[in-house]
Design a protein around this motif. Structure first.
Motif, PDB file in Angstrom:
ATOM      1  N   GLY A  85      24.966  94.042  27.913  1.00 28.68           N
ATOM      2  CA  GLY A  85      25.909  94.606  28.866  1.00 28.68           C
ATOM      3  C   GLY A  85      27.347  94.289  28.491  1.00 28.68           C
ATOM      4  N   TYR A  86      28.205  94.211  29.502  1.00 32.82           N
ATOM      5  CA  TYR A  86      29.619  93.973  29.232  1.00 32.82           C
ATOM      6  C   TYR A  86      30.270  93.369  30.468  1.00 32.82           C
ATOM      7  CZ  TYR A  86      30.082  98.392  31.773  1.00 32.82           C
ATOM      8  OH  TYR A  86      29.996  99.380  32.724  1.00 32.82           O
ATOM      9  N   GLY A  91      30.482 100.509  44.446  1.00 30.29           N
ATOM     10  CA  GLY A  91      31.092  99.752  45.526  1.00 30.29           C
ATOM     11  C   GLY A  91      31.514  98.342  45.197  1.00 30.29           C
ATOM     12  N   MET A  92      31.369  97.864  43.942  1.00 30.80           N
ATOM     13  CA  MET A  92      31.782  96.500  43.630  1.00 30.80           C
ATOM     14  C   MET A  92      33.148  96.516  42.959  1.00 30.80           C
ATOM     15  SD  MET A  92      30.030  93.364  41.555  1.00 30.80           S
ATOM     16  CE  MET A  92      29.249  92.811  43.046  1.00 30.80           C
ATOM     17  N   LEU A 110      30.321  90.608  35.723  1.00 26.48           N
ATOM     18  CA  LEU A 110      29.370  90.732  34.621  1.00 26.48           C
ATOM     19  C   LEU A 110      28.403  91.866  34.934  1.00 26.48           C
ATOM     20  CD1 LEU A 110      28.210  89.667  31.949  1.00 26.48           C
ATOM     21  CD2 LEU A 110      26.824  88.061  33.291  1.00 26.48           C
ATOM     22  N   LYS A 111      28.368  92.857  34.067  1.00 30.84           N
ATOM     23  CA  LYS A 111      27.483  94.020  34.229  1.00 30.84           C
ATOM     24  C   LYS A 111      26.325  93.871  33.245  1.00 30.84           C
ATOM     25  CE  LYS A 111      26.728  98.178  35.994  1.00 30.84           C
ATOM     26  NZ  LYS A 111      27.626  99.309  35.736  1.00 30.84           N
ATOM     27  N   ASN A 159      20.404  96.095  33.006  1.00 29.88           N
ATOM     28  CA  ASN A 159      19.523  96.689  34.025  1.00 29.88           C
ATOM     29  C   ASN A 159      20.286  97.213  35.243  1.00 29.88           C
ATOM     30  OD1 ASN A 159      20.333  94.390  35.337  1.00 29.88           O
ATOM     31  ND2 ASN A 159      18.300  93.444  35.456  1.00 29.88           N
ATOM     32  N   GLY A 160      21.606  97.199  35.157  1.00 37.22           N
ATOM     33  CA  GLY A 160      22.415  97.701  36.256  1.00 37.22           C
ATOM     34  C   GLY A 160      22.862  96.639  37.237  1.00 37.22           C
ATOM     35  N   GLU A 161      22.270  95.452  37.162  1.00 44.21           N
ATOM     36  CA  GLU A 161      22.687  94.350  38.042  1.00 44.21           C
ATOM     37  C   GLU A 161      24.097  93.906  37.663  1.00 44.21           C
ATOM     38  OE1 GLU A 161      21.379  89.728  39.099  1.00 44.21           O
ATOM     39  OE2 GLU A 161      20.163  90.966  37.730  1.00 44.21           O
TER      40      GLU A 161
END
Length: 727
Positions: A382-383, A439-440, A454-455, A458-460
């Motif tokens: 992720g990124y 929304g975050m 932190l992204k 899995n989308g979390e």
């Protein structure tokens, strides 16, 4: 060592050697002149030469160069001249035979090892030293004089007016600095400012790096390893650097760094605004800037991503220059503006991973501030959605907006461009608080602070709750619009009002732009008034960010409460470290986990001044937090400026915090007025850390002292500080 010009190409050199010890000392002094070795590249036919010109008590080195012509170096009282070639000692390094008997370390071998055949008996070559054998008694000083000139002089009279010329140049320098340094400062503060300016001017250096030649190798040498073509900077084959550039520190770091350079130009503009403008323009020229619009970072990785502060520096230098000369250099402003739009487009296209106006960009000059090395792939995958990266971009849009509005005063076509940057800012500011469809945002309402998010693949996603400069950088994105400027640009004003009226979905979570503040100004800011108050509660808390010497890069809160994140069975953590870094993350040679860094502190001071322009005298905060001592934001900016300046000034005990526990520097009268401008400073003690002769961006302390004075003076009024800030 002192230098003075008798004429454009007539340089006087004075070397004073002092014996501070209790016994007589023998000393070998070797003032050296040499030609930069370009002939060994194989691309130039003619080789320059140095040779001895006559004999006697004042021997002369004659210099002849195919491009530069002839010069003469007069060496008063030198016992002898030593000559060799400025060629690498291949035998010593690699065990192969040298192609010539006299190589560059031959002078060392002659003096240290008494090897007389190590220097050329014919007294010619491409490197030469005047050899002085001195015996200096305790407490005695000996002065050696040299003169480098393009005019052939009578050797008997070469030093006739030497001392008089030196005296005149010193007087001229005093007069010049008297026009820059405020007269009401103490002698100590004047000394710090003078040395700060001198360090900036001294750190200019010719820098030559041609990527195409470096990748291919020199015709006269073996080809470079093939790995070079797959290594660093291979994507910059257009880059051709051959200019005099302001270095961070030409002793330890003799290369340019683009975001360092932006801050260099602020103090440089106070003493040589033309040079400052040339430096900013240079980085945007087509043989520097990448064809895709990226500005080169620094020589070991031109493709690294630094904070986009070039527009800010150009705007500040323009205003300083306009204040001093009475008229703005619009040609300079236009030139940099058009190139900066290319760089802005590069940022928008390359560093917004999902097109949601949330930016990423590696470490962004803040080295180890995060829990991960942000220039490397994350161990989580992720990124990171970066609070600092996004805020830098918001600041960038406001800087370009300010420039466009200035240019539009005479050329209305810039109004449309100004509207575009204003809309860019709105989208970025909105995204900071409300991250599109999921929304975050980067603002954490529970804590009242901005964090990186932190992204995960899995989308979390979740905020990494580290209280660091990353959460303060959103304050940099602030600008005020003057009512007379808006009234003079009706198309821009109409577009602004339409957007506020018709896009409340974007403007409702951004600092109010319709309500007029002090002086009927409008405010453009990521942080609204209440967010600002909550952020400042942390920033001005002495148990958090506020140090006696400025704002720490990380809150002291993390000394007892380190941030920990477990990933794949490994713990990653961030602790408060006020001095040198204890980790090798990102090289380990600079630390953003607690020390004080002048560039970001300088921007915080400016931001507080801008907020005060809008919020006025009625908006006050505790300084420090919990003290019940209420100050306006102008007063806070002044106090922060003075805390930063106090790093270098003598305290009530006569000690300079920058020197820390180095007693020789603190107490020895021969050392305690020689100020070192370090790269950064201990978060608790103010002691210098990192490169000791940096000056570089720490040179902005000259501007802080100029506009805010000293701590024992009465707090300056907002009008006085505003005038000095624009000077």
């Amino acid at each position: 060592m002192e230098y003075a010009k008798a004429d454009v190409e007539d340089i006087l050199v004075q070397i004073t050697v002092a014996n501070r010890g209790p016994e007589a000392a023998n000393l070998r002094l070797l003032p050296t002149v040499w030609f930069r070795n370009t002939w060994s590249w194989g691309s130039s036919g003619m080789k320059p030469e140095l040779r001895q010109d006559g004999a006697g008590a004042n021997p002369v080195v004659a210099l002849e160069h195919p491009q530069l012509g002839k010069f003469w170096l007069h060496c008063e009282g030198a016992g002898e001249l030593l000559f060799t070639e400025n060629e690498t000692n291949i035998k010593r390094l690699f065990g192969d035979a040298n192609s010539m008997p006299h190589v560059k370390d031959g002078i060392n071998d002659y003096v240290v090892h008494d090897e007389h055949n190590a220097v050329n008996p014919e007294r010619r070559g491409t490197k030469a030293a005047a050899h002085y054998r001195l015996t200096i008694n305790p407490g005695e000083e000996v002065t050696v004089r040299l003169r480098l000139t393009a005019e052939e002089l009578n050797r008997k009279s070469a030093f006739t007016n030497f001392d008089k010329t030196f005296s005149i140049r010193k007087s001229e320098a005093d007069d010049f600095y008297g026009t820059v340094i405020p007269k009401d400062l103490s002698d100590d503060a004047k000394n710090v400012m003078r040395q700060g300016f001198a360090g900036m001017l001294w750190s200019k250096q010719f820098y030559h790096y041609v990527i195409k030649d470096w990748l291919q190798g020199d015709p006269g040498n073996p080809p470079p390893p093939q790995e070079r073509k797959r290594g660093r900077n291979r994507d910059w084959p257009h880059l051709y650097n051959a200019d005099v550039i302001s270095m961070p520190d030409k002793w330890e770091y003799p290369w340019y760094a683009a975001w360092d350079l932006a801050f260099h130009c602020i103090p440089l503009a106070l003493v040589d605004s033309d040079f400052a403008k040339e430096q900013l323009t240079l980085m945007l020229r087509e043989w520097y800037m990448h064809p895709n619009g990226q500005i080169p970072a620094y020589e070991w990785a031109f493709g690294d991503v630094n904070p986009p502060v070039h527009a800010w520096a150009a705007w500040r230098v323009y205003k300083i220059d306009k204040k001093r000369k009475g008229k703005g250099d619009r040609a300079f402003l236009q030139r940099v503006f058009h190139k900066l739009m290319l760089n802005f487009t590069w940022w928008v296209n390359r560093k917004d991973a999902e097109g949601m106006n949330i930016f990423q960009g590696g470490f962004l000059g803040l080295d180890n501030i995060g829990v991960f090395d942000r220039s490397a792939p994350l161990p989580t995958g992720g990124y990171i959605e970066q609070s600092d990266g996004t805020s830098w971009m918001a600041m960038y849009t406001l800087n370009l907006l300010a420039i466009a509005l200035e240019l539009a005063q005479e050329e209305p076509c810039y109004e449309d461009v100004a509207s575009k940057f204003w809309e860019h800012f709105i989208y970025i500011a909105h995204a900071m608080s409300h991250r599109g469809h999921d929304g975050m945002g980067l603002w954490n309402e529970e804590d009242g602070f901005f964090y990186d998010v932190l992204k995960l693949p899995n989308g979390e996603h979740f905020p990494m709750k580290i209280r660091s400069m990353v959460g303060l950088i959103p304050l940099f994105a602030v600008e005020t619009l003057e009512p007379d400027v808006l009234d003079s640009l009706p198309d821009f004003k109409r577009r602004l009002e339409w957007f506020i009226d018709n896009r409340p979905d974007l403007t409702e979570s951004v600092a109010c732009m319709r309500t007029e503040g002090t002086g009927e100004r409008r405010l453009l800011s990521i942080a609204d008034k209440e967010q600002l108050r909550r952020i400042l509660k942390y920033m001005l808390d002495e148990q958090e960010f506020l140090s006696p010497y400025g704002i720490r890069a990380m809150s002291r809160f993390h000394r007892e409460n380190p941030y920990k994140l477990n990933v794949n069975g490994s713990e990653h953590r961030v602790d408060y470290e006020p001095g040198e870094s204890s980790t090798g993350l990102f090289g380990g040679n600079s630390n953003w986990r607690g020390p004080i860094w002048f560039p970001v502190n300088f921007l915080l001071v400016e931001s507080l001044q801008k907020f005060h322009h809008y919020l006025g005298e009625d908006f006050k905060v505790e300084f420090p937090t919990g003290s019940c001592n209420m100050l306006t934001l102008w007063e806070v900016s002044t106090e922060l400026s003075r805390r930063l300046s106090n790093t270098f000034l003598r305290d009530k005990n006569g000690r300079r915090p920058v020197f820390g526990n180095l007693e020789k520097f603190q107490t020895d009268p021969n050392w305690n007025d020689l100020v070192l401008f370090h790269e950064y400073f201990h978060g608790d003690s103010g002691a210098g850390v990192g490169a000791s002769h940096q000056t570089g961006w720490t040179g902005v302390v000259t501007k802080l002292i100029q506009q805010s004075g000293e701590a024992d003076k009465k707090i300056a009024s907002s009008e006085a500080v505003a005038s000095a800030a624009a000077d």
